[in-house]
Design an enzyme around this catalytic site. Structure first.
Site, PDB file in Angstrom:
ATOM      1  CG  ASP A  57       1.760 -11.637  -4.674  1.00 49.77           C
ATOM      2  OD1 ASP A  57       0.566 -11.328  -4.652  1.00 49.77           O
ATOM      3  OD2 ASP A  57       2.631 -11.371  -5.549  1.00 49.77           O
ATOM      4  CG  ASN A  84      -8.629  -2.038   0.212  1.00 47.22           C
ATOM      5  OD1 ASN A  84      -9.391  -1.871  -0.438  1.00 47.22           O
ATOM      6  ND2 ASN A  84      -7.379  -2.046   0.070  1.00 47.22           N
ATOM      7  CE1 TYR A 150     -10.385  -0.563 -10.583  1.00 47.37           C
ATOM      8  CE2 TYR A 150     -12.409   0.673 -10.993  1.00 47.37           C
ATOM      9  CZ  TYR A 150     -10.828   0.089 -10.451  1.00 47.37           C
ATOM     10  OH  TYR A 150     -11.273   0.363  -9.204  1.00 47.37           O
ATOM     11  CB  ALA A 152     -14.469  -5.889 -17.272  1.00 44.93           C
ATOM     12  CE  LYS A 154     -12.182  -2.861  -7.983  1.00 39.73           C
ATOM     13  NZ  LYS A 154     -11.738  -3.248  -6.866  1.00 39.73           N
TER      14      LYS A 154
HETATM   15  N1  LIG Z   1      -9.042   4.776  -5.935  1.00 41.80           N
HETATM   16  C1  LIG Z   1     -10.005   4.736  -6.444  1.00 41.80           C
HETATM   17  O1  LIG Z   1     -10.910   5.665  -6.757  1.00 41.80           O
HETATM   18  C2  LIG Z   1     -10.851   3.589  -6.635  1.00 41.80           C
HETATM   19  C3  LIG Z   1     -11.831   3.755  -6.256  1.00 41.80           C
HETATM   20  C4  LIG Z   1     -12.933   2.550  -6.316  1.00 41.80           C
HETATM   21  C5  LIG Z   1     -12.217   1.638  -5.721  1.00 41.80           C
HETATM   22  N2  LIG Z   1     -11.288   1.406  -5.088  1.00 41.80           N
HETATM   23  C6  LIG Z   1     -10.498  -0.146  -5.148  1.00 41.80           C
HETATM   24  O2  LIG Z   1     -10.202   0.351  -4.020  1.00 41.80           O
HETATM   25  C7  LIG Z   1      -9.261  -1.197  -3.424  1.00 41.80           C
HETATM   26  C8  LIG Z   1      -7.832   0.103  -2.945  1.00 41.80           C
HETATM   27  O3  LIG Z   1      -7.764   0.976  -3.438  1.00 41.80           O
HETATM   28  P1  LIG Z   1      -6.687   2.408  -3.545  1.00 41.80           P
HETATM   29  O4  LIG Z   1      -7.474   3.211  -4.014  1.00 41.80           O
HETATM   30  O5  LIG Z   1      -7.021   2.771  -1.663  1.00 41.80           O
HETATM   31  O6  LIG Z   1      -5.353   2.101  -3.562  1.00 41.80           O
HETATM   32  P2  LIG Z   1      -4.173   1.763  -3.248  1.00 41.80           P
HETATM   33  O7  LIG Z   1      -4.105   3.003  -2.198  1.00 41.80           O
HETATM   34  O8  LIG Z   1      -3.337   1.901  -4.089  1.00 41.80           O
HETATM   35  O9  LIG Z   1      -4.480   0.510  -2.295  1.00 41.80           O
HETATM   36  C9  LIG Z   1      -4.307  -0.933  -3.188  1.00 41.80           C
HETATM   37  C10 LIG Z   1      -3.814  -1.984  -2.138  1.00 41.80           C
HETATM   38  O10 LIG Z   1      -3.476  -3.094  -3.548  1.00 41.80           O
HETATM   39  C11 LIG Z   1      -2.181  -3.676  -2.882  1.00 41.80           C
HETATM   40  N3  LIG Z   1      -1.498  -4.712  -3.831  1.00 41.80           N
HETATM   41  C12 LIG Z   1      -2.281  -4.740  -5.148  1.00 41.80           C
HETATM   42  N4  LIG Z   1      -1.399  -5.698  -5.654  1.00 41.80           N
HETATM   43  C13 LIG Z   1      -1.089  -6.650  -5.090  1.00 41.80           C
HETATM   44  C14 LIG Z   1      -1.284  -7.467  -4.518  1.00 41.80           C
HETATM   45  N5  LIG Z   1      -0.285  -8.245  -5.562  1.00 41.80           N
HETATM   46  N6  LIG Z   1      -0.601  -8.333  -3.618  1.00 41.80           N
HETATM   47  C15 LIG Z   1      -1.308  -8.033  -2.436  1.00 41.80           C
HETATM   48  N7  LIG Z   1      -1.871  -6.898  -2.246  1.00 41.80           N
HETATM   49  C16 LIG Z   1      -1.720  -6.456  -3.458  1.00 41.80           C
HETATM   50  C17 LIG Z   1      -1.101  -2.893  -2.852  1.00 41.80           C
HETATM   51  O11 LIG Z   1      -0.292  -2.575  -1.662  1.00 41.80           O
HETATM   52  P3  LIG Z   1       1.460  -3.462  -2.730  1.00 41.80           P
HETATM   53  O12 LIG Z   1       2.130  -2.453  -3.356  1.00 41.80           O
HETATM   54  O13 LIG Z   1       2.194  -3.198  -0.604  1.00 41.80           O
HETATM   55  O14 LIG Z   1       0.743  -5.107  -2.535  1.00 41.80           O
HETATM   56  C18 LIG Z   1      -1.865  -1.344  -1.978  1.00 41.80           C
HETATM   57  O15 LIG Z   1      -1.549  -0.841  -0.720  1.00 41.80           O
HETATM   58  C19 LIG Z   1      -9.199  -1.215  -5.111  1.00 41.80           C
HETATM   59  O16 LIG Z   1      -9.302  -2.548  -4.491  1.00 41.80           O
HETATM   60  C20 LIG Z   1      -9.601  -0.276  -5.711  1.00 41.80           C
HETATM   61  O17 LIG Z   1      -9.586  -1.055  -7.279  1.00 41.80           O
HETATM   62  C21 LIG Z   1      -9.867   2.411  -5.930  1.00 41.80           C
END
Ligand SMILES: NC(=O)c1ccc[n+]([C@@H]2O[C@H](COP(=O)([O-])OP(=O)(O)OC[C@H]3O[C@@H](n4cnc5c(N)ncnc54)[C@H](OP(=O)(O)O)[C@@H]3O)[C@@H](O)[C@H]2O)c1
Length: 246
Positions: A57, A84, A150, A152, A154
């Site tokens: 975590d 990430n 969100y 803010a 990023k």
């Molecule tokens: N989807 C979009 O449109 C988008 C666009 C731009 C940027 N992003 C960014 O891209 C990144 C990846 O997100 P994603 O869209 O691929 O979604 P995702 O599949 O939900 O990935 C996010 C990951 O973060 C992990 N996580 C969350 N809280 C955590 C914690 N306290 N400790 C450790 N791991 C944690 C989750 O794993 P666990 O639940 O197993 O902990 C999950 O595997 C994020 O930073 C997101 O903000 C997303």
């Protein structure tokens, strides 16, 4: 950057873009994916046996420190930290649970990325080619109703990456940032809007790292970044439209 024989840790690597990136890098590098959900990590390893997993975590200083120690022992060091792990969600500031959500968003998206980077510094310094990659977002560059917290977090990550890029130069640690548009992963999957695939983002990240592109703007974010500087209101409208359900 040459992406061969590198020792890599990807936080939040059990799903979404982190997992796609891990899969793409696993052939030629040693990759650990970390997250809280052990079942998700195990599933990922079931599909791609070259991946190593660590339950972690990122909001816990102790777990982060232990996790990085474990990675250093297992991989013999660390060359690339991918920050990430993140929460992408929309809510109104007037919602009953807005305070709790905002604290969690800031802790995961900003403070945890900072923590992981700080704790990884000695390992990255010891590597001849230490690098950190921050996952930020198109929303770092635009104002979108409902996504204030969100965006803010990023925007803060974007600023952090820029400053650390200069600050860590003397330690020979490179800082990369990825700015994807809306991607078909995590909570964004529920949005009825046009989305990029996580495979396309992973492809862009690898191509950007190979070309030493410090700010990796993905797809339409390439046009958005200059627009946000010269015509910010227009950039806000474009991103708001992109996040408005059809
Ligand atoms: N989807 C979009 O449109 C988008 C666009 C731009 C940027 N992003 C960014 O891209 C990144 C990846 O997100 P994603 O869209 O691929 O979604 P995702 O599949 O939900 O990935 C996010 C990951 O973060 C992990 N996580 C969350 N809280 C955590 C914690 N306290 N400790 C450790 N791991 C944690 C989750 O794993 P666990 O639940 O197993 O902990 C999950 O595997 C994020 O930073 C997101 O903000 C997303």
């Amino acid at each position: 950057m040459k992406l061969e024989g590198k020792r890599i840790l990807i936080t939040g690597g059990g799903s979404g873009m982190g997992l796609e990136l891990a899969r793409r890098l696993a052939d030629r590098n040693k990759v650990v994916i970390a997250g809280r959900d052990l079942a998700k990590l195990e599933r990922a390893r079931g599909d791609t046996s070259a991946l190593q997993t660590r339950q972690l975590d990122v909001t816990s200083e102790e777990e982060a420190r232990d996790g990085l120690g474990w990675v250093a022992r297992e991989l013999g060091g660390l060359d690339l930290l991918v920050n990430n792990a993140g929460l992408f969600r929309s809510y109104a500031l007037s919602d009953d649970d807005a305070e709790a959500k905002a604290i969690e968003d800031i802790e995961v998206n900003l403070l945890a990325a900072l923590r992981m980077t700080r704790l990884a510094l000695p390992l990255l310094e010891a590597s001849r080619e230490g690098s950190v990659l921050f996952m930020s977002s198109a929303l770092a560059l635009a104002a979108v109703p409902g996504f204030a917290v969100y965006a803010a977090t990023k925007a803060a990550v974007h600023s952090l990456a820029r400053s650390l890029r200069v600050e860590l130069k003397s330690k020979h640690i490179r800082v990369f940032e990825v700015l994807p548009p809306v991607v078909d992963t995590g909570q964004a999957r529920e949005l009825d809007v046009a989305k990029l695939s996580p495979e396309a983002v992973a492809y862009a990240i690898v191509a950007g790292l190979r070309r030493d592109r410090e700010e990796i703007r993905v797809a339409q974010v390439r046009q958005l970044a200059p627009l946000a500087r010269i015509a910010p209101s227009l950039a806000d409208r474009i991103v708001t439209r992109a996040l408005t359900p059809h």
